[in-house]
Structures are given as C-alpha cells and as structure tokens.
Scaffold this motif. Structure first.
Motif, PDB file in Angstrom:
ATOM      1  N   ARG A 369       5.718  51.505  25.197  1.00 34.73           N
ATOM      2  CA  ARG A 369       6.331  51.555  23.870  1.00 34.73           C
ATOM      3  C   ARG A 369       7.538  50.615  23.780  1.00 34.73           C
ATOM      4  N   TRP A 370       8.375  50.620  24.822  1.00 33.15           N
ATOM      5  CA  TRP A 370       9.561  49.755  24.804  1.00 33.15           C
ATOM      6  C   TRP A 370       9.190  48.299  25.051  1.00 33.15           C
ATOM      7  N   PHE A 371       8.198  48.060  25.920  1.00 27.50           N
ATOM      8  CA  PHE A 371       7.737  46.679  26.107  1.00 27.50           C
ATOM      9  C   PHE A 371       7.209  46.122  24.787  1.00 27.50           C
ATOM     10  N   ARG A 372       6.494  46.962  24.037  1.00 26.63           N
ATOM     11  CA  ARG A 372       5.924  46.498  22.766  1.00 26.63           C
ATOM     12  C   ARG A 372       7.033  46.174  21.755  1.00 26.63           C
ATOM     13  N   ALA A 373       8.061  47.035  21.701  1.00 29.97           N
ATOM     14  CA  ALA A 373       9.169  46.775  20.774  1.00 29.97           C
ATOM     15  C   ALA A 373       9.826  45.433  21.087  1.00 29.97           C
ATOM     16  N   ALA A 374      10.083  45.176  22.376  1.00 35.23           N
ATOM     17  CA  ALA A 374      10.705  43.913  22.768  1.00 35.23           C
ATOM     18  C   ALA A 374       9.750  42.741  22.545  1.00 35.23           C
ATOM     19  N   ALA A 375       8.470  42.955  22.836  1.00 36.60           N
ATOM     20  CA  ALA A 375       7.480  41.890  22.670  1.00 36.60           C
ATOM     21  C   ALA A 375       7.376  41.465  21.212  1.00 36.60           C
ATOM     22  N   GLU A 376       7.396  42.426  20.312  1.00 35.15           N
ATOM     23  CA  GLU A 376       7.286  42.106  18.888  1.00 35.15           C
ATOM     24  C   GLU A 376       8.512  41.345  18.393  1.00 35.15           C
ATOM     25  N   ALA A 377       9.634  41.479  19.120  1.00 33.24           N
ATOM     26  CA  ALA A 377      10.847  40.737  18.774  1.00 33.24           C
ATOM     27  C   ALA A 377      10.866  39.364  19.430  1.00 33.24           C
ATOM     28  N   GLY A 378       9.783  39.021  20.161  1.00 33.16           N
ATOM     29  CA  GLY A 378       9.676  37.689  20.748  1.00 33.16           C
ATOM     30  C   GLY A 378      10.125  37.579  22.186  1.00 33.16           C
ATOM     31  N   HIS A 379      10.383  38.694  22.873  1.00 32.44           N
ATOM     32  CA  HIS A 379      10.840  38.673  24.273  1.00 32.44           C
ATOM     33  C   HIS A 379       9.641  38.346  25.168  1.00 32.44           C
ATOM     34  N   THR A 380       9.643  37.167  25.783  1.00 30.12           N
ATOM     35  CA  THR A 380       8.451  36.705  26.507  1.00 30.12           C
ATOM     36  C   THR A 380       8.128  37.552  27.728  1.00 30.12           C
ATOM     37  N   ALA A 381       9.146  37.966  28.501  1.00 28.16           N
ATOM     38  CA  ALA A 381       8.867  38.792  29.679  1.00 28.16           C
ATOM     39  C   ALA A 381       8.231  40.115  29.259  1.00 28.16           C
ATOM     40  N   ALA A 382       8.688  40.668  28.131  1.00 31.48           N
ATOM     41  CA  ALA A 382       8.092  41.903  27.622  1.00 31.48           C
ATOM     42  C   ALA A 382       6.653  41.665  27.182  1.00 31.48           C
ATOM     43  N   GLN A 383       6.392  40.503  26.586  1.00 32.92           N
ATOM     44  CA  GLN A 383       5.026  40.180  26.178  1.00 32.92           C
ATOM     45  C   GLN A 383       4.099  40.111  27.390  1.00 32.92           C
ATOM     46  N   VAL A 384       4.594  39.516  28.488  1.00 32.21           N
ATOM     47  CA  VAL A 384       3.797  39.428  29.715  1.00 32.21           C
ATOM     48  C   VAL A 384       3.551  40.823  30.282  1.00 32.21           C
ATOM     49  N   ASN A 385       4.592  41.658  30.321  1.00 36.59           N
ATOM     50  CA  ASN A 385       4.432  43.009  30.861  1.00 36.59           C
ATOM     51  C   ASN A 385       3.499  43.850  30.002  1.00 36.59           C
ATOM     52  N   LEU A 386       3.632  43.718  28.676  1.00 33.78           N
ATOM     53  CA  LEU A 386       2.748  44.458  27.782  1.00 33.78           C
ATOM     54  C   LEU A 386       1.307  44.019  27.993  1.00 33.78           C
ATOM     55  N   ALA A 387       1.086  42.727  28.093  1.00 31.17           N
ATOM     56  CA  ALA A 387      -0.267  42.214  28.325  1.00 31.17           C
ATOM     57  C   ALA A 387      -0.828  42.728  29.640  1.00 31.17           C
ATOM     58  N   THR A 388       0.029  42.774  30.668  1.00 34.20           N
ATOM     59  CA  THR A 388      -0.417  43.267  31.980  1.00 34.20           C
ATOM     60  C   THR A 388      -0.817  44.732  31.884  1.00 34.20           C
ATOM     61  N   CYS A 389      -0.016  45.538  31.157  1.00 29.80           N
ATOM     62  CA  CYS A 389      -0.360  46.954  30.980  1.00 29.80           C
ATOM     63  C   CYS A 389      -1.680  47.092  30.227  1.00 29.80           C
ATOM     64  N   LEU A 390      -1.897  46.260  29.222  1.00 30.05           N
ATOM     65  CA  LEU A 390      -3.122  46.330  28.432  1.00 30.05           C
ATOM     66  C   LEU A 390      -4.338  45.907  29.249  1.00 30.05           C
ATOM     67  N   ILE A 391      -4.181  44.901  30.094  1.00 32.44           N
ATOM     68  CA  ILE A 391      -5.322  44.418  30.867  1.00 32.44           C
ATOM     69  C   ILE A 391      -5.702  45.409  31.964  1.00 32.44           C
ATOM     70  N   ARG A 392      -4.701  46.185  32.437  1.00 27.38           N
ATOM     71  CA  ARG A 392      -4.952  47.151  33.516  1.00 27.38           C
ATOM     72  C   ARG A 392      -5.111  48.579  33.008  1.00 27.38           C
TER      73      ARG A 392
END
Length: 602
Positions: A369-392
């Motif tokens: 949930r927090w990775f997604r909030a940061a990712a939607e704000a453009g935080h690239t490391a959060a986008q990578v972590n969110l993608a990793t959680c989604l792929i796994r």
C-alpha cells in the motif's frame, strides 16, 4: 448625415465633456481615498473600504490596491485572496507599482500559500460530509474563488513591470527569479543588474540575492560579505546562509560557535530551515553531551512541527538510533508516518518498514500500500519495489502485466534497476512476450549509466546473439571492462568466451584464469568449471586433488551439479571406471559446465 460635421462636432463635444468630468472626479477620488486612509489608520477598515470602493469607481488605482490589501489581510472583510487578486489586478493594469508587486507575490505563492492550503483542507473536509453544502458555502464565502493559481510566468511579468517603474522590492525579487529561472529563463547577468540596483537602494533582499549569486559562481568570500551586509539590514535568511558557510568553512574560517549563533538568530525569526540545521549542528557536534542532544531535539521538533519533511525524517532516524536523549521506536514511527502523509520518499521508507523493518511488525499488504502511494507520486525505487511485489505475488495478487507497467514507468525515468529487471523479463519471456531486441535497448541505457549488471547481461546476449545480431568483439570488451571492475559474473562469462573462442581466439589457459578469478569471488558455477578443467587437464596439467577441492567448494556454494564431479572422481580413484572413465568425465564435465552457464544466464 453619417460622418458629417455635426457628428464630428458632437464627438468632440462629448470628448471634452468626458475629459472635464474625469478631471473633476479626480480631486473627489483623491479626497475619498485620503478619508479612507484616515479611517484605516484608526482601525475602521469597514468604513475605509467603502471610501476606497467609491474612489475606485473613478479608476483610482491606489484605492483599488488598498482594497486588495484589505482582502489579503482580512481587515474589515473575510480573508479572500481571490478578491485581493482581482483588485490588485485592476490597480496593476492602471500602473500601480505596489499592486503589481503584491500581485507578483500572490501568483508566486509568496503571500497566503498556507492560507490557501488551509481553506482547501476545510473545503475537502466539508465536502466529505456534504458536497453540495460545501460547494454552496464556498461560492458564498469566496465568490471570486479561494485564491489565484500559482503562475510563476505571470509573477515574473508583474515583478518586471514594478521593478522597471522603480519599485525596489520588486527589483530584488526580480533578480532572485532570474537567478534561479523562476517564471523565466535563468539569466545570471540580468539577475546581477537588478540585484545591484536594489542593493544600492538599501534592500536587504537584494544583498541576500547577491550572496546567493556569489555562491553559485563559486565566490564564497564575496557571498559571506553580501550575507553580512544583508544581516546588517535585518535579513533572517541571510543569517542562515552565512551560518552554513561557517559550518562548512566556505569563504570564512570554519567556526561552529559563530555558525550556531547565526542559525539561532535565523531560527528566532521563524525560519524552520535554521531550526533544522541548528538541530543537525548540535546532533553532530564534536562533543555530543546531554545538553547538545536536548537542543538538537528541541530545534528538530520545531522544524518538524512547521511541516518540514527533512526535519521529520531526521527526527525519525534519530529516535530510531538513539541519537537524541531517548531511543524511541514509537516516536520514530510517528514522525515517519507524519512525513508519509505528504512525502513520497517517506511513503517509500514506511513501505520498507512494513516489508521487514524494525519499527513495525512485518505486513506485506501494508508495504504494498505504501509502495503504491509513493510509486503513484513518481518515486522510482517504490515503483521497482511495487513491480517486484506484483511479479512475485507478495502482499498483493500476482499481476505480471501491472508489474511490467511499473517497471516501464521507472525505467523511463532512468532507473537502471528497473531497466535491468525489465530486460530480464523480456529475455525470459515468461511474464511478458519475449523481445530480445527491446531488452538489449534497455540494457544499453542502463549500461551507458554505468550499471554493472547491465554491462554483463548485454555482453552475454551480444556474445550469444540470441534474438539479436551477435557482436562477439563488443561482448568481450564489455565483459572484460566489467571483470576488471570486479564483477564476478563478468569474470565467469569472460572465462566462457576464452574457452569457447567467442570474440577472441580460443585460449583455455586464459579461460581457466578467469574462471578461477570468479570462483575465488565465490561464484559457484565458476568453481565447478575450474574443477572440470583441472580434472580434464584443459589449460593446465591434470590435478585431481585440486579438482576435488574445487568441486567441494562449488557444492558448498550451492551448485549441486558439482556433486557429480565428486562422484566421478570417487569412482576413478576407487578403480571402478575402467579405461573409459576419462571419456565419461569429458562428457559429464561438458554437462556440468553447461549447467553452470545456464545458472548464471540472465
């Protein structure tokens, strides 16, 4: 008759009448304005506003500007920056320099920014209860809108108009805008001209601006002199700027006592950045005693409570590590949460805590949930972590398509980890269609930015030419550079190139050298390959004892295929293999080496 003498005479007469009327009205407007000023001086702002409005009806620019000031300050009326902007704009168009200056500040968010945010928060809270009533109340209270939208270009235009007419404060602000390129192209030469002009008129802001200009051009001693002059003119931010020069010993001798004095003076003026840096100064002082920790906490709390994100994050870290009077995980979490309400990096850090930190119990769903909030704000490391959680499928239902989309968003922002991970997915072809050429393009971008893993992967696919044109010589150059930089994977693949003669002449001696270098860096497959070459006498004399040692090391490092080499050696030394044992080892050795290659192939 149209266009005849009678019409001409009437037009001239009407013009004369209107001109005379305007001339007659001007003294009256001046009298109304003067009476309004007198009432305002006595605190009767309601009466003053009525008189100002009457004068404004005769296009009295100063009266319009004063009405704008009443609305901006909430004097005799409800604060309304929308109304303030409307009146300032009317006066500004008539050439009133004070109105032009104030309008430039309003559209730059230098006046009432906090007010606008508070009103907006009120409206959102009310709308959550009853949207219709909230809209009606907002329209009734703010018929001209809550306030002007931030518009740096318009701000620059009004500042330029006022400065050109001789407004000193506008000239100083115009210089600062040119200095940083706010609402205009950055222009240091023009910035200096306006700042010098305002500085000659005694502007503290201009002296401060000249200090910033000197710092930007690398003249720290001059910056210190300008800041000192600004401080003499009671400029608090200059105290902060000069204090930081003393902290870092730039342009002045390093003096932490003088730095603390200057920062404290700026903090007394309500500058949260001064409190923040003063807190850091006490926190990192040479002798950090209990009093220093107390002062550090006091100033950091003050800065954090003003809404400064950096202070919140630093407090969280200090409470976590015990850098203040107490070590308090709960306080550390509180300040991290406060920062996460508005800051993407804090949201990312909170996600890391829920993913496996020490401030909260691990909660993968909360982490996502927090990775997604940061990712939607453009935080690239959060986008990578969110993608990793989604792929796994960690903390969220597995969704390869969404994961790829987040990797792409981060990759497009230049995040090399995302570019490499996206290339891996495109090469594997499991979660997205296999596209080696697109993978190569992402690897090229990451490699150009110095990513070591990207260089190795790009070298491997250029060597094999699977799905893209092979380029063995470039593959060798990439892998050799990465190997020299310390990459054990590059050393392993370089060993392969030499053993197989890809991009270079076949040279088992050099191949063994690079395999051994990778193995000594604990590359499991390389350790197995060293064992195979020692057992077969390839590039070196046969040495079964050393071969056994390397197979054992490979097994210890997790490469189970090497156990087959140990079994062959056991049978050989036990005399169970016969004359064909060496040939068997050659065949099994090839299989083991191929398994090693597959285990490291991206």
């Amino acid at each position: 008759m149209e266009g005849g003498p009678a019409t001409t005479w009437l037009s001239a007469t009407a013009h004369a009448v209107l001109s005379g009327l305007g001339a007659a009205l001007r003294p009256r407007a001046e009298r109304l304005f003067a009476r309004g000023e007198a009432l305002a001086a006595k605190g009767d702002f309601t009466g003053a506003r009525r008189l100002f409005e009457a004068a404004a009806g005769s296009n009295h620019a100063r009266a319009m500007a004063r009405i704008g000031a009443l609305y901006a300050a909430g004097s005799g009326v409800l604060v309304s920056l929308g109304d303030a902007a409307r009146w300032y704009a009317r006066a500004a168009e008539l050439g009133d320099t004070e109105a032009q200056f104030e309008l430039s500040l309003l559209t730059l968010d230098e006046r009432g920014g906090r007010y606008l945010r508070e009103v907006q928060a009120w409206y959102q809270a009310a709308a959550a209860q009853d949207a219709t009533s909230a809209d009606l109340n907002r329209s009734a209270l703010f018929p001209q809108g809550i306030g002007p939208l931030r518009n740096p270009e318009q701000s620059f235009r009004w500042a330029h108009a006022a400065a050109t007419a001789g407004h000193v404060k506008a000239a100083a602000n115009l210089g600062l805008m040119l200095l940083v390129g706010l609402g205009c192209q950055k222009d240091l030469a023009s910035a200096e001209q306006w700042l010098v002009q305002a500085d000659r008129e005694g502007s503290a802001e201009a002296a401060y601006g000249l200090g910033r200009l000197a710092e930007e051009t690398g003249d720290d001693p001059a910056a210190a002199a300008h800041y000192t002059r600004a401080i003499e003119r009671q400029h608090d931010t200059a105290c902060l700027a000069l204090g930081l020069l003393y902290v870092n010993g730039k342009g002045v001798d390093r003096d932490l006592v003088e730095a603390a004095r200057l920062l404290a003076k700026a903090a007394e003026g309500g500058n949260p950045y001064a409190d923040y840096h003063l807190g850091l100064l006490y926190l990192t002082a040479v002798d950090v005693d209990e009093e220093a920790r107390f002062r550090a906490e006091t100033h950091l709390l003050k800065a954090a409570r003003s809404g400064m994100i950096a202070a919140m994050m630093r407090l969280s870290q200090a409470y976590r590590t015990g850098g203040l009077l107490i070590c308090s995980p709960s306080e550390a979490l509180t300040w991290l949460r406060n920062a996460a309400d508005v800051d993407a990096n804090a949201q990312f850090q909170l996600g890391l805590e829920y993913a496996g930190g020490d401030l909260v119990t691990a909660n993968p769903r909360a982490a996502v949930r927090w990775f997604r909030a940061a990712a939607e704000a453009g935080h690239t490391a959060a986008q990578v972590n969110l993608a990793t959680c989604l792929i796994r499928g960690i903390g969220v239902e597995r969704d390869a398509d969404e994961a790829v989309n987040w990797f792409v968003r981060a990759a497009e922002q230049g995040d090399t980890r995302a570019q490499v991970r996206l290339a891996q997915l495109l090469l594997a072809g499991r979660d997205t269609p296999r596209r080696p050429s697109l993978a190569a393009r992402w690897l090229e971008k990451a490699a150009a930015d110095g990513d070591m893993e990207a260089k190795v992967m790009l070298g491997v696919i250029l060597a094999t030419g699977v799905g893209i044109p092979a380029a063995p010589k470039r593959a060798h150059a990439l892998l050799h550079a990465a190997a020299l930089a310390g990459s054990r994977d590059a050393k392993f693949h370089l060993g392969q190139l030499y053993c197989q003669g890809i991009g270079v002449g076949r040279n088992p001696v050099r191949g063994l050298k690079w395999y051994r270098a990778a193995a000594e860096a604990e590359h499991a497959a390389a350790a197995c390959n060293v064992g195979v070459m020692l057992a077969r006498g390839e590039g070196v004399d046969v040495d079964l004892d050393q071969a056994r040692a390397w197979f054992e090391r490979a097994v210890d490092l997790g490469f189970t295929k090497a156990a087959e080499g140990l079994e062959i050696l056991r049978r050989w030394t036990a005399g169970e293999g016969g004359d064909d044992m060496f040939e068997m080892f050659v065949e099994e050795g090839e299989a083991m080496m191929e398994a090693g290659s597959a285990s490291t192939r991206h």
